[in-house]
Write a protein that holds these residues in place. Structure first.
Motif, mmCIF file in Angstrom:
data_model
loop_
_atom_site.group_PDB
_atom_site.id
_atom_site.type_symbol
_atom_site.label_atom_id
_atom_site.label_comp_id
_atom_site.label_asym_id
_atom_site.label_seq_id
_atom_site.Cartn_x
_atom_site.Cartn_y
_atom_site.Cartn_z
ATOM 1 N N THR A 79 0.845 -1.195 0.000
ATOM 2 C CA THR A 79 0.000 0.000 0.000
ATOM 3 C C THR A 79 0.877 1.240 0.000
ATOM 4 O O THR A 79 1.871 1.298 0.714
ATOM 5 C CB THR A 79 -0.900 0.008 1.259
ATOM 6 O OG1 THR A 79 -1.581 -1.240 1.340
ATOM 7 C CG2 THR A 79 -1.902 1.119 1.203
ATOM 8 N N ARG A 83 -2.069 6.378 0.602
ATOM 9 C CA ARG A 83 -3.277 5.650 1.005
ATOM 10 C C ARG A 83 -3.232 5.329 2.495
ATOM 11 O O ARG A 83 -4.252 5.380 3.170
ATOM 12 C CB ARG A 83 -3.411 4.376 0.178
ATOM 13 C CG ARG A 83 -4.655 3.591 0.502
ATOM 14 C CD ARG A 83 -5.927 4.382 0.204
ATOM 15 N NE ARG A 83 -7.078 3.655 0.685
ATOM 16 C CZ ARG A 83 -8.137 4.220 1.261
ATOM 17 N NH1 ARG A 83 -8.212 5.527 1.373
ATOM 18 N NH2 ARG A 83 -9.129 3.493 1.690
ATOM 19 N N ARG A 84 -2.061 4.994 3.009
ATOM 20 C CA ARG A 84 -1.949 4.719 4.446
ATOM 21 C C ARG A 84 -2.324 5.956 5.257
ATOM 22 O O ARG A 84 -3.028 5.866 6.268
ATOM 23 C CB ARG A 84 -0.528 4.304 4.800
ATOM 24 C CG ARG A 84 -0.162 2.929 4.328
ATOM 25 C CD ARG A 84 1.229 2.583 4.773
ATOM 26 N NE ARG A 84 1.699 1.374 4.125
ATOM 27 C CZ ARG A 84 2.855 0.808 4.386
ATOM 28 N NH1 ARG A 84 3.650 1.324 5.279
ATOM 29 N NH2 ARG A 84 3.204 -0.283 3.758
#
Length: 139
Positions: A79, A83-84
Motif C-alpha cells: 500500500t 493511502r496509508r
C-alpha cells in the motif's frame, strides 16, 4: 606451558593450510563457473580438469517471475504511503473535535454543528418553497 604449545600450533596453521601446486591431486580448481538452467537446459561440461561447473535450476524461463512469487496478497506492504495516511485520517476523524462521536475530545461539538446545519438547510428549503408559490393577489 600449554599456552606456549597452543601458540606454536596456531602459528603453524597457515603453513599447513597452503595450497598444493597445480596439477597435483587435491589442488583447488583455478576456475569455477556458475550456470543457471531454465526449462530443459542441460548442464555444460567442464572445459578442463582445473574447472568446476556449478549448475542450478532457476525455473521455466529467464523472463518470467517464478510461480511462487507471481500471486501476492495485497497487504500493508504493497500500500502506498498516501493511502496509508488517508486510512489513518479516516479512522482518526471519528474521534476528532466536530465529529459527533461519543468518544474522543469534543466529539459532541460535531453533533451541535450538524444540528445547526440541518436547521439552516430546512429554513432555506422553506424560503425557496414560499418563493415558488405565486402571489395570491386577486384584483
Amino acid at each position: 606451558m600449554s599456552r606456549l604449545l597452543m601458540l606454536a600450533v596456531l602459528s603453524a596453521a597457515p603453513a599447513i593450510a597452503q595450497e598444493a601446486p597445480e596439477g597435483e591431486p587435491g589442488a583447488p580448481p583455478t576456475r569455477v563457473r556458475s550456470v543457471l538452467l531454465y526449462g530443459d537446459d542441460t548442464c555444460p561440461k567442464a572445459e578442463g580438469p582445473d574447472e568446476v561447473v556449478v549448475c542450478a535450476k532457476a525455473g521455466e524461463s529467464p523472463y518470467r517471475i517464478p510461480k511462487s512469487l507471481r500471486k501476492t496478497e495485497p497487504g500493508p506492504g504493497g500500500t502506498s504511503w498516501v493511502r496509508r495516511a488517508e486510512l489513518v485520517d479516516e479512522v482518526n476523524r471519528q474521534v476528532l473535535p466536530g465529529s459527533c462521536s461519543p468518544i474522543g475530545s469534543y466529539g459532541q461539538s460535531g453533533c451541535t454543528i450538524r444540528m445547526l446545519q440541518q436547521w439552516k438547510a430546512e429554513q432555506r428549503a422553506k424560503k425557496e418553497e414560499e418563493a415558488a408559490i405565486p402571489g395570491g393577489d386577486d384584483d
